[in-house]
Design a protein around this motif. Structure first.
Motif, PDB file in Angstrom:
ATOM      1  N   THR A 190       0.833  -1.209   0.000  1.00  0.00           N
ATOM      2  CA  THR A 190       0.000   0.000   0.000  1.00  0.00           C
ATOM      3  C   THR A 190       0.866   1.257   0.000  1.00  0.00           C
ATOM      4  O   THR A 190       1.993   1.259   0.500  1.00  0.00           O
ATOM      5  CB  THR A 190      -0.919   0.019   1.232  1.00  0.00           C
ATOM      6  N   ASP A 191       0.318   2.319  -0.584  1.00  0.00           N
ATOM      7  CA  ASP A 191       0.975   3.636  -0.587  1.00  0.00           C
ATOM      8  C   ASP A 191       2.395   3.569  -1.125  1.00  0.00           C
ATOM      9  O   ASP A 191       3.356   3.998  -0.478  1.00  0.00           O
ATOM     10  CB  ASP A 191       0.996   4.231   0.830  1.00  0.00           C
ATOM     11  N   ILE A 192       2.536   3.052  -2.332  1.00  0.00           N
ATOM     12  CA  ILE A 192       3.891   2.922  -2.897  1.00  0.00           C
ATOM     13  C   ILE A 192       4.473   4.281  -3.288  1.00  0.00           C
ATOM     14  O   ILE A 192       5.662   4.371  -3.615  1.00  0.00           O
ATOM     15  CB  ILE A 192       3.904   1.990  -4.126  1.00  0.00           C
ATOM     16  N   ASN A 193       3.633   5.331  -3.242  1.00  0.00           N
ATOM     17  CA  ASN A 193       4.116   6.669  -3.596  1.00  0.00           C
ATOM     18  C   ASN A 193       4.706   7.414  -2.402  1.00  0.00           C
ATOM     19  O   ASN A 193       5.069   8.587  -2.521  1.00  0.00           O
ATOM     20  CB  ASN A 193       2.973   7.501  -4.203  1.00  0.00           C
ATOM     21  N   LEU A 194       4.796   6.741  -1.251  1.00  0.00           N
ATOM     22  CA  LEU A 194       5.412   7.372  -0.086  1.00  0.00           C
ATOM     23  C   LEU A 194       6.840   7.800  -0.429  1.00  0.00           C
ATOM     24  O   LEU A 194       7.563   7.066  -1.102  1.00  0.00           O
ATOM     25  CB  LEU A 194       5.436   6.407   1.101  1.00  0.00           C
ATOM     26  N   PRO A 195       7.269   8.981   0.022  1.00  0.00           N
ATOM     27  CA  PRO A 195       8.620   9.445  -0.311  1.00  0.00           C
ATOM     28  C   PRO A 195       9.691   8.670   0.467  1.00  0.00           C
ATOM     29  O   PRO A 195       9.434   8.093   1.519  1.00  0.00           O
ATOM     30  CB  PRO A 195       8.604  10.929   0.133  1.00  0.00           C
ATOM     31  N   ALA A 197      13.015   5.911   1.144  1.00  0.00           N
ATOM     32  CA  ALA A 197      13.186   4.459   1.100  1.00  0.00           C
ATOM     33  C   ALA A 197      12.136   3.803   1.991  1.00  0.00           C
ATOM     34  O   ALA A 197      11.954   4.201   3.143  1.00  0.00           O
ATOM     35  CB  ALA A 197      14.580   4.078   1.553  1.00  0.00           C
ATOM     36  N   VAL A 198      11.433   2.802   1.458  1.00  0.00           N
ATOM     37  CA  VAL A 198      10.344   2.138   2.179  1.00  0.00           C
ATOM     38  C   VAL A 198      10.440   0.629   1.949  1.00  0.00           C
ATOM     39  O   VAL A 198      10.842   0.178   0.866  1.00  0.00           O
ATOM     40  CB  VAL A 198       8.957   2.639   1.717  1.00  0.00           C
ATOM     41  N   ASP A 199      10.083  -0.163   2.981  1.00  0.00           N
ATOM     42  CA  ASP A 199      10.041  -1.621   2.870  1.00  0.00           C
ATOM     43  C   ASP A 199       8.628  -2.107   3.165  1.00  0.00           C
ATOM     44  O   ASP A 199       7.974  -1.609   4.084  1.00  0.00           O
ATOM     45  CB  ASP A 199      11.001  -2.282   3.863  1.00  0.00           C
ATOM     46  N   TRP A 200       8.161  -3.083   2.383  1.00  0.00           N
ATOM     47  CA  TRP A 200       6.907  -3.776   2.655  1.00  0.00           C
ATOM     48  C   TRP A 200       7.238  -5.254   2.878  1.00  0.00           C
ATOM     49  O   TRP A 200       7.994  -5.848   2.104  1.00  0.00           O
ATOM     50  CB  TRP A 200       5.932  -3.643   1.483  1.00  0.00           C
ATOM     51  N   VAL A 201       6.677  -5.842   3.918  1.00  0.00           N
ATOM     52  CA  VAL A 201       7.012  -7.220   4.293  1.00  0.00           C
ATOM     53  C   VAL A 201       5.736  -8.000   4.569  1.00  0.00           C
ATOM     54  O   VAL A 201       4.789  -7.482   5.178  1.00  0.00           O
ATOM     55  CB  VAL A 201       7.914  -7.261   5.546  1.00  0.00           C
ATOM     56  N   MET A 202       5.704  -9.256   4.112  1.00  0.00           N
ATOM     57  CA  MET A 202       4.582 -10.150   4.384  1.00  0.00           C
ATOM     58  C   MET A 202       5.110 -11.572   4.490  1.00  0.00           C
ATOM     59  O   MET A 202       6.119 -11.920   3.869  1.00  0.00           O
ATOM     60  CB  MET A 202       3.531 -10.053   3.273  1.00  0.00           C
ATOM     61  N   ALA A 286       6.017   0.660 -11.999  1.00  0.00           N
ATOM     62  CA  ALA A 286       5.121   0.467 -10.859  1.00  0.00           C
ATOM     63  C   ALA A 286       3.776   1.136 -11.093  1.00  0.00           C
ATOM     64  O   ALA A 286       2.711   0.573 -10.775  1.00  0.00           O
ATOM     65  CB  ALA A 286       5.777   1.007  -9.585  1.00  0.00           C
ATOM     66  N   GLN A 287       3.790   2.322 -11.680  1.00  0.00           N
ATOM     67  CA  GLN A 287       2.534   3.048 -11.916  1.00  0.00           C
ATOM     68  C   GLN A 287       1.651   2.356 -12.951  1.00  0.00           C
ATOM     69  O   GLN A 287       0.421   2.474 -12.913  1.00  0.00           O
ATOM     70  CB  GLN A 287       2.838   4.483 -12.362  1.00  0.00           C
ATOM     71  N   LEU A 288       2.277   1.609 -13.870  1.00  0.00           N
ATOM     72  CA  LEU A 288       1.490   0.872 -14.873  1.00  0.00           C
ATOM     73  C   LEU A 288       0.639  -0.224 -14.228  1.00  0.00           C
ATOM     74  O   LEU A 288      -0.424  -0.578 -14.751  1.00  0.00           O
ATOM     75  CB  LEU A 288       2.421   0.241 -15.912  1.00  0.00           C
ATOM     76  N   PHE A 289       1.111  -0.763 -13.099  1.00  0.00           N
ATOM     77  CA  PHE A 289       0.413  -1.882 -12.462  1.00  0.00           C
ATOM     78  C   PHE A 289      -0.281  -1.490 -11.153  1.00  0.00           C
ATOM     79  O   PHE A 289      -1.028  -2.291 -10.592  1.00  0.00           O
ATOM     80  CB  PHE A 289       1.405  -3.015 -12.175  1.00  0.00           C
ATOM     81  N   ALA A 290      -0.056  -0.270 -10.683  1.00  0.00           N
ATOM     82  CA  ALA A 290      -0.632   0.163  -9.409  1.00  0.00           C
ATOM     83  C   ALA A 290      -2.090   0.583  -9.587  1.00  0.00           C
ATOM     84  O   ALA A 290      -2.524   0.973 -10.665  1.00  0.00           O
ATOM     85  CB  ALA A 290       0.189   1.302  -8.824  1.00  0.00           C
ATOM     86  N   ASP A 291      -2.829   0.481  -8.488  1.00  0.00           N
ATOM     87  CA  ASP A 291      -4.234   0.898  -8.457  1.00  0.00           C
ATOM     88  C   ASP A 291      -4.415   1.850  -7.280  1.00  0.00           C
ATOM     89  O   ASP A 291      -4.407   1.435  -6.123  1.00  0.00           O
ATOM     90  CB  ASP A 291      -5.140  -0.328  -8.304  1.00  0.00           C
ATOM     91  N   HIS A 292      -4.535   3.154  -7.601  1.00  0.00           N
ATOM     92  CA  HIS A 292      -4.683   4.181  -6.567  1.00  0.00           C
ATOM     93  C   HIS A 292      -3.552   4.117  -5.532  1.00  0.00           C
ATOM     94  O   HIS A 292      -3.777   4.193  -4.323  1.00  0.00           O
ATOM     95  CB  HIS A 292      -6.045   4.054  -5.871  1.00  0.00           C
ATOM     96  N   GLY A 293      -2.336   3.939  -6.018  1.00  0.00           N
ATOM     97  CA  GLY A 293      -1.176   3.946  -5.131  1.00  0.00           C
ATOM     98  C   GLY A 293      -0.878   2.636  -4.441  1.00  0.00           C
ATOM     99  O   GLY A 293       0.071   2.549  -3.648  1.00  0.00           O
ATOM    100  N   ASN A 294      -1.656   1.598  -4.726  1.00  0.00           N
ATOM    101  CA  ASN A 294      -1.442   0.281  -4.135  1.00  0.00           C
ATOM    102  C   ASN A 294      -0.994  -0.700  -5.219  1.00  0.00           C
ATOM    103  O   ASN A 294      -1.542  -0.699  -6.329  1.00  0.00           O
ATOM    104  CB  ASN A 294      -2.713  -0.234  -3.469  1.00  0.00           C
ATOM    105  N   LEU A 295      -0.028  -1.528  -4.895  1.00  0.00           N
ATOM    106  CA  LEU A 295       0.532  -2.456  -5.876  1.00  0.00           C
ATOM    107  C   LEU A 295       0.340  -3.889  -5.397  1.00  0.00           C
ATOM    108  O   LEU A 295       0.811  -4.267  -4.323  1.00  0.00           O
ATOM    109  CB  LEU A 295       2.024  -2.171  -6.084  1.00  0.00           C
ATOM    110  N   GLY A 296      -0.356  -4.686  -6.197  1.00  0.00           N
ATOM    111  CA  GLY A 296      -0.558  -6.096  -5.876  1.00  0.00           C
ATOM    112  C   GLY A 296       0.411  -6.979  -6.645  1.00  0.00           C
ATOM    113  O   GLY A 296       0.533  -6.847  -7.872  1.00  0.00           O
ATOM    114  N   ILE A 297       1.113  -7.857  -5.930  1.00  0.00           N
ATOM    115  CA  ILE A 297       2.063  -8.780  -6.552  1.00  0.00           C
ATOM    116  C   ILE A 297       1.576 -10.213  -6.297  1.00  0.00           C
ATOM    117  O   ILE A 297       1.431 -10.626  -5.137  1.00  0.00           O
ATOM    118  CB  ILE A 297       3.482  -8.612  -5.982  1.00  0.00           C
TER     119      ILE A 297
END
Length: 306
Positions: A190-195, A197-202, A286-297
């Motif tokens: 979520t919120d991949i447009n945050l300024p 360096a950011v990490d997402w973990v699952m 990333a923007q090509l595949f994102a939906d309202h700033g959220n990216l599903g992989i």
């Protein structure tokens, strides 16, 4: 004073010669044991295990402070006592005789060290390897018995422990990480447009194993942002070789896919990211595949066929 100095120097030489002679005696004893035939007297038998004699030799190199091994370059005090390089940097005097440490190189001990196999520093954890001192450091950097570190990206968590305690640590200290069940899931960043360096973990649990999914965004030069997605197994390298993973981005008539073997958490992910051995894409992709700033992989784990 001159006579006193000469007597001290002579005492040092006698002390060193005694150590070298003991080491040579152990080596000679080992060689003699290798030449002994079996009790049946039919030809030469197999060489007996060398561990006991090798351990005796290695014990001469034990640091009196930390009990690790003093390896070349080996420095001694004026009385011939040695200490490892790590402890030497913290000491003002010899821990054995309290004399000045000086800068005397013990070439005799270094020559003997070249013939000795030293135990891995993780021998107490179960490693049975013994190696020449020139091979010891490289082995220990990748030894399967070295402690595991926290696999979460970033350097804030300093936890270390056994493999069995990695998951309990994650559940207790990193409760914000979500775990999904199944071999085919969607990792939503979520919120991949945050300024910055950011990490997402699952976490993904399947086939009786736990996998960590990481999406890392890095700031590059001139404002360029790059994304790196990778999967690592909460397990050993050997266990990781039994699996494969696929990462897939899906958009309007577009698809971006990456397939690879998961990394073991013993190896970590930074070397893979630095060499781009993972799914790599920039902000425009990333923007090509994102939906309202959220990216599903889409993440699929499979068992490799042997």
């Amino acid at each position: 004073m001159i006579l006193t100095d000469i007597l001290q120097y002579a005492a040092q030489l006698i002390h060193l010669q005694a150590i070298v002679l003991r080491c040579k005696a152990k080596i000679a004893e080992t060689l003699m044991m290798n030449r002994q035939p079996t009790s049946g007297g039919k030809g030469r038998g197999l060489a007996p295990p060398l561990n006991a004699n090798n351990n005796d030799l290695a014990s001469y190199f034990e640091c009196p402070v930390c009990f690790d091994y003093a390896l070349p370059p080996i420095m001694q005090c004026q009385s011939g006592h040695i200490v490892c390089q790590t402890c030497r940097q913290k000491l003002a005097s010899c821990p054995t005789c309290r004399g000045p440490l000086g800068n005397i190189r013990n070439l005799a001990m270094e020559k003997v060290a070249a013939t000795v196999n030293f135990p891995c520093k993780y021998s107490n954890n179960g490693c049975l390897m013994t190696l020449l001192h020139t091979e010891k450091t490289d082995h220990e950097e990748t030894c399967e018995f070295r402690p595991y570190t926290c696999p979460c990206p970033g350097a804030s968590c300093k936890w270390q422990g056994s493999l069995e305690n990695v998951m309990p640590h994650l559940m207790q200290s990193h409760k914000s990480i979500t775990t999904l069940q199944g071999e085919d899931i969607v990792f939503l960043a979520t919120d991949i447009n945050l300024p910055g360096a950011v990490d997402w973990v699952m976490m993904q649990s399947c086939f009786g194993q736990n996998f960590m999914l990481v999406l890392e965004k890095q700031e590059k030069y001139d404002g360029l942002q790059m994304f790196y997605a990778i999967v690592q197994l909460i397990g050993t390298r050997k266990q990781a070789e039994n699996f494969a993973y696929r990462l897939e981005l899906n958009g309007h008539r577009r698809r971006l896919t990456w397939e690879a073997t998961p990394r073991s958490i013993h190896d970590g992910i930074q070397s893979a990211i630095m060499s781009s051995d993972c799914l790599v894409f920039d902000t425009n992709i990333a923007q090509l595949f994102a939906d309202h700033g959220n990216l599903g992989i889409n993440v699929t784990i499979s068992v490799c066929e042997r």
